[in-house]
Design a protein around this motif. Structure first.
Motif, PDB file in Angstrom:
ATOM      1  N   VAL A  84      18.488  15.228 -58.668  1.00 25.25           N
ATOM      2  CA  VAL A  84      17.973  15.795 -59.589  1.00 25.25           C
ATOM      3  C   VAL A  84      18.587  17.352 -59.266  1.00 25.25           C
ATOM      4  O   VAL A  84      18.612  17.834 -58.300  1.00 25.25           O
ATOM      5  CB  VAL A  84      16.160  15.946 -59.518  1.00 25.25           C
ATOM      6  N   ASN A  85      19.082  17.909 -60.508  1.00 29.90           N
ATOM      7  CA  ASN A  85      19.390  19.391 -60.562  1.00 29.90           C
ATOM      8  C   ASN A  85      20.492  19.566 -59.312  1.00 29.90           C
ATOM      9  O   ASN A  85      20.558  20.527 -58.645  1.00 29.90           O
ATOM     10  CB  ASN A  85      18.331  20.118 -60.313  1.00 29.90           C
ATOM     11  N   HIS A  86      21.292  18.699 -59.445  1.00 20.90           N
ATOM     12  CA  HIS A  86      22.517  18.978 -58.525  1.00 20.90           C
ATOM     13  C   HIS A  86      23.193  20.302 -58.473  1.00 20.90           C
ATOM     14  O   HIS A  86      23.616  20.627 -59.421  1.00 20.90           O
ATOM     15  CB  HIS A  86      23.479  17.627 -58.667  1.00 20.90           C
ATOM     16  N   ASP A  87      23.584  20.631 -57.077  1.00 20.42           N
ATOM     17  CA  ASP A  87      24.547  21.524 -56.912  1.00 20.42           C
ATOM     18  C   ASP A  87      25.164  21.564 -55.551  1.00 20.42           C
ATOM     19  O   ASP A  87      24.558  20.670 -54.940  1.00 20.42           O
ATOM     20  CB  ASP A  87      23.720  23.208 -57.014  1.00 20.42           C
ATOM     21  N   VAL A  88      26.064  22.203 -55.229  1.00 19.33           N
ATOM     22  CA  VAL A  88      26.797  22.115 -54.182  1.00 19.33           C
ATOM     23  C   VAL A  88      26.182  21.986 -52.826  1.00 19.33           C
ATOM     24  O   VAL A  88      26.402  21.231 -51.914  1.00 19.33           O
ATOM     25  CB  VAL A  88      28.239  22.913 -53.973  1.00 19.33           C
ATOM     26  N   THR A  89      24.917  22.935 -52.885  1.00 16.50           N
ATOM     27  CA  THR A  89      24.213  22.672 -51.637  1.00 16.50           C
ATOM     28  C   THR A  89      23.609  21.370 -51.122  1.00 16.50           C
ATOM     29  O   THR A  89      23.351  21.270 -50.071  1.00 16.50           O
ATOM     30  CB  THR A  89      23.239  23.698 -51.468  1.00 16.50           C
ATOM     31  N   ARG A  90      23.345  20.478 -52.115  1.00 18.34           N
ATOM     32  CA  ARG A  90      22.832  19.178 -51.846  1.00 18.34           C
ATOM     33  C   ARG A  90      23.782  18.260 -51.291  1.00 18.34           C
ATOM     34  O   ARG A  90      23.521  17.065 -50.956  1.00 18.34           O
ATOM     35  CB  ARG A  90      22.351  18.903 -53.242  1.00 18.34           C
ATOM     36  N   LEU A  91      25.053  18.701 -51.424  1.00 17.56           N
ATOM     37  CA  LEU A  91      26.212  17.614 -50.777  1.00 17.56           C
ATOM     38  C   LEU A  91      26.046  17.649 -49.207  1.00 17.56           C
ATOM     39  O   LEU A  91      26.364  16.594 -48.616  1.00 17.56           O
ATOM     40  CB  LEU A  91      27.745  18.140 -51.196  1.00 17.56           C
ATOM     41  N   GLY A  92      25.702  18.736 -48.568  1.00 22.03           N
ATOM     42  CA  GLY A  92      25.808  18.750 -47.125  1.00 22.03           C
ATOM     43  C   GLY A  92      24.878  17.694 -46.507  1.00 22.03           C
ATOM     44  O   GLY A  92      25.134  16.787 -45.680  1.00 22.03           O
ATOM     45  N   PRO A  93      23.487  17.438 -47.039  1.00 19.79           N
ATOM     46  CA  PRO A  93      22.350  16.586 -46.423  1.00 19.79           C
ATOM     47  C   PRO A  93      22.894  15.174 -46.844  1.00 19.79           C
ATOM     48  O   PRO A  93      22.673  14.288 -46.071  1.00 19.79           O
ATOM     49  CB  PRO A  93      21.163  16.906 -47.104  1.00 19.79           C
ATOM     50  N   ILE A  94      23.313  14.941 -48.189  1.00 25.06           N
ATOM     51  CA  ILE A  94      23.984  13.539 -48.523  1.00 25.06           C
ATOM     52  C   ILE A  94      25.164  13.206 -47.463  1.00 25.06           C
ATOM     53  O   ILE A  94      24.978  12.133 -47.009  1.00 25.06           O
ATOM     54  CB  ILE A  94      24.430  13.708 -50.143  1.00 25.06           C
ATOM     55  N   ALA A  95      26.213  14.092 -47.453  1.00 28.37           N
ATOM     56  CA  ALA A  95      27.179  13.607 -46.580  1.00 28.37           C
ATOM     57  C   ALA A  95      26.933  13.313 -44.990  1.00 28.37           C
ATOM     58  O   ALA A  95      27.286  12.551 -44.529  1.00 28.37           O
ATOM     59  CB  ALA A  95      28.437  14.846 -46.698  1.00 28.37           C
ATOM     60  N   ALA A  96      26.073  14.261 -44.693  1.00 31.64           N
ATOM     61  CA  ALA A  96      25.537  14.147 -43.076  1.00 31.64           C
ATOM     62  C   ALA A  96      24.887  12.646 -43.043  1.00 31.64           C
ATOM     63  O   ALA A  96      25.000  12.281 -41.897  1.00 31.64           O
ATOM     64  CB  ALA A  96      24.671  15.298 -42.685  1.00 31.64           C
ATOM     65  N   ALA A  97      24.013  12.146 -44.068  1.00 32.99           N
ATOM     66  CA  ALA A  97      23.187  11.146 -43.814  1.00 32.99           C
ATOM     67  C   ALA A  97      24.273  10.051 -43.905  1.00 32.99           C
ATOM     68  O   ALA A  97      24.114   8.845 -43.121  1.00 32.99           O
ATOM     69  CB  ALA A  97      22.118  10.815 -45.030  1.00 32.99           C
ATOM     70  N   VAL A  98      25.084   9.951 -44.784  1.00 30.89           N
ATOM     71  CA  VAL A  98      26.037   9.032 -44.899  1.00 30.89           C
ATOM     72  C   VAL A  98      27.031   8.570 -43.714  1.00 30.89           C
ATOM     73  O   VAL A  98      27.115   7.972 -43.113  1.00 30.89           O
ATOM     74  CB  VAL A  98      27.011   9.057 -46.236  1.00 30.89           C
ATOM     75  N   GLN A  99      27.421   9.959 -43.359  1.00 28.14           N
ATOM     76  CA  GLN A  99      28.339   9.891 -41.915  1.00 28.14           C
ATOM     77  C   GLN A  99      27.617   9.522 -40.676  1.00 28.14           C
ATOM     78  O   GLN A  99      28.055   8.781 -39.877  1.00 28.14           O
ATOM     79  CB  GLN A  99      28.804  11.167 -41.602  1.00 28.14           C
ATOM     80  N   GLU A 100      26.272   9.749 -40.565  1.00 30.05           N
ATOM     81  CA  GLU A 100      25.426   9.393 -39.588  1.00 30.05           C
ATOM     82  C   GLU A 100      25.449   7.799 -39.466  1.00 30.05           C
ATOM     83  O   GLU A 100      25.190   7.101 -38.594  1.00 30.05           O
ATOM     84  CB  GLU A 100      24.032   9.782 -39.455  1.00 30.05           C
ATOM     85  N   ARG A 101      25.409   7.306 -40.783  1.00 26.71           N
ATOM     86  CA  ARG A 101      25.051   5.892 -41.123  1.00 26.71           C
ATOM     87  C   ARG A 101      26.444   4.970 -40.909  1.00 26.71           C
ATOM     88  O   ARG A 101      26.269   3.734 -40.451  1.00 26.71           O
ATOM     89  CB  ARG A 101      24.217   5.353 -42.022  1.00 26.71           C
ATOM     90  N   TRP A 102      27.527   5.559 -41.468  1.00 26.67           N
ATOM     91  CA  TRP A 102      28.632   4.817 -41.666  1.00 26.67           C
ATOM     92  C   TRP A 102      29.690   5.273 -41.007  1.00 26.67           C
ATOM     93  O   TRP A 102      31.091   5.073 -41.020  1.00 26.67           O
ATOM     94  CB  TRP A 102      28.876   4.553 -43.109  1.00 26.67           C
ATOM     95  N   GLY A 103      29.650   6.406 -40.426  1.00 26.85           N
ATOM     96  CA  GLY A 103      30.875   7.061 -39.591  1.00 26.85           C
ATOM     97  C   GLY A 103      32.108   7.211 -40.548  1.00 26.85           C
ATOM     98  O   GLY A 103      31.764   7.888 -41.740  1.00 26.85           O
ATOM     99  N   GLY A 104      33.240   7.411 -40.085  1.00 29.60           N
ATOM    100  CA  GLY A 104      34.309   7.340 -41.044  1.00 29.60           C
ATOM    101  C   GLY A 104      34.731   6.359 -42.154  1.00 29.60           C
ATOM    102  O   GLY A 104      35.716   6.545 -42.676  1.00 29.60           O
ATOM    103  N   LYS A 105      33.936   5.404 -42.041  1.00 33.76           N
ATOM    104  CA  LYS A 105      34.187   4.281 -43.126  1.00 33.76           C
ATOM    105  C   LYS A 105      33.111   3.964 -44.086  1.00 33.76           C
ATOM    106  O   LYS A 105      32.423   2.987 -44.132  1.00 33.76           O
ATOM    107  CB  LYS A 105      34.929   2.874 -42.246  1.00 33.76           C
ATOM    108  N   PRO A 106      32.378   5.257 -44.713  1.00 30.30           N
ATOM    109  CA  PRO A 106      31.160   5.044 -45.694  1.00 30.30           C
ATOM    110  C   PRO A 106      31.890   3.902 -46.946  1.00 30.30           C
ATOM    111  O   PRO A 106      32.973   3.874 -47.073  1.00 30.30           O
ATOM    112  CB  PRO A 106      31.225   6.223 -46.049  1.00 30.30           C
ATOM    113  N   PRO A 107      30.726   3.447 -47.470  1.00 32.17           N
ATOM    114  CA  PRO A 107      31.111   2.580 -48.973  1.00 32.17           C
ATOM    115  C   PRO A 107      31.625   3.650 -49.817  1.00 32.17           C
ATOM    116  O   PRO A 107      31.521   4.736 -49.837  1.00 32.17           O
ATOM    117  CB  PRO A 107      29.538   1.954 -49.148  1.00 32.17           C
TER     118      PRO A 107
END
Length: 133
Positions: A84-107
């Motif tokens: 919702v109301n996406h802007d570039v500041t929201r990318l950080g938490p998303i990328a961090a959560a994905v990297q924490e779960r999938w490391g260097g091979k995310p889906p």
């Protein structure tokens, strides 16, 4: 054989951004489709107004849904992400959560900015496709 994540030469490295370019699923695999999950507790209420906390809880909930099928996040081949109301500041938490779960091979993942989701307090939602080899 399990699914394969491939980031072809000639395309940028998307892993720091929380996604991969391509995935293959072997013939005969069973697909498990997870409906859009959001940052809710077991009662369905959003656990926090904080975007980052909603992101964390959403991925937790996807894990719970997959566990009902004997799978885990490692079986995920594709994510559809709605912000919702996406802007570039929201990318950080998303990328961090994905990297924490999938490391260097995310889906693979497609992120779509939206005006609203099901209720006004839901800021983040993710649907997933997982493959059982």
């Amino acid at each position: 054989m399990a699914h394969a994540i491939v980031n072809p030469d000639g395309l940028h490295d998307p892993a720091p951004f929380g996604y991969s370019h391509t995935a293959t699923v072997p013939a005969g695999s069973e697909l498990v489709l997870v409906a859009g999950q959001y940052g809710s507790g077991p009662d369905g209420a959003v656990v926090s107004a904080d975007f980052g906390e909603q992101v964390e809880r959403t991925f937790h909930n996807i894990g719970v849904a997959l566990a009902a099928h004997g799978l885990d996040l490692g079986h995920v081949v594709q994510l559809g992400t709605y912000v919702v109301n996406h802007d570039v500041t929201r990318l950080g938490p998303i990328a961090a959560a994905v990297q924490e779960r999938w490391g260097g091979k995310p889906p693979t993942q497609t992120l779509i900015g939206v005006a609203a989701l099901a209720t006004p307090d839901v800021l983040f939602e993710v649907e997933a496709v997982a493959a059982r080899p």
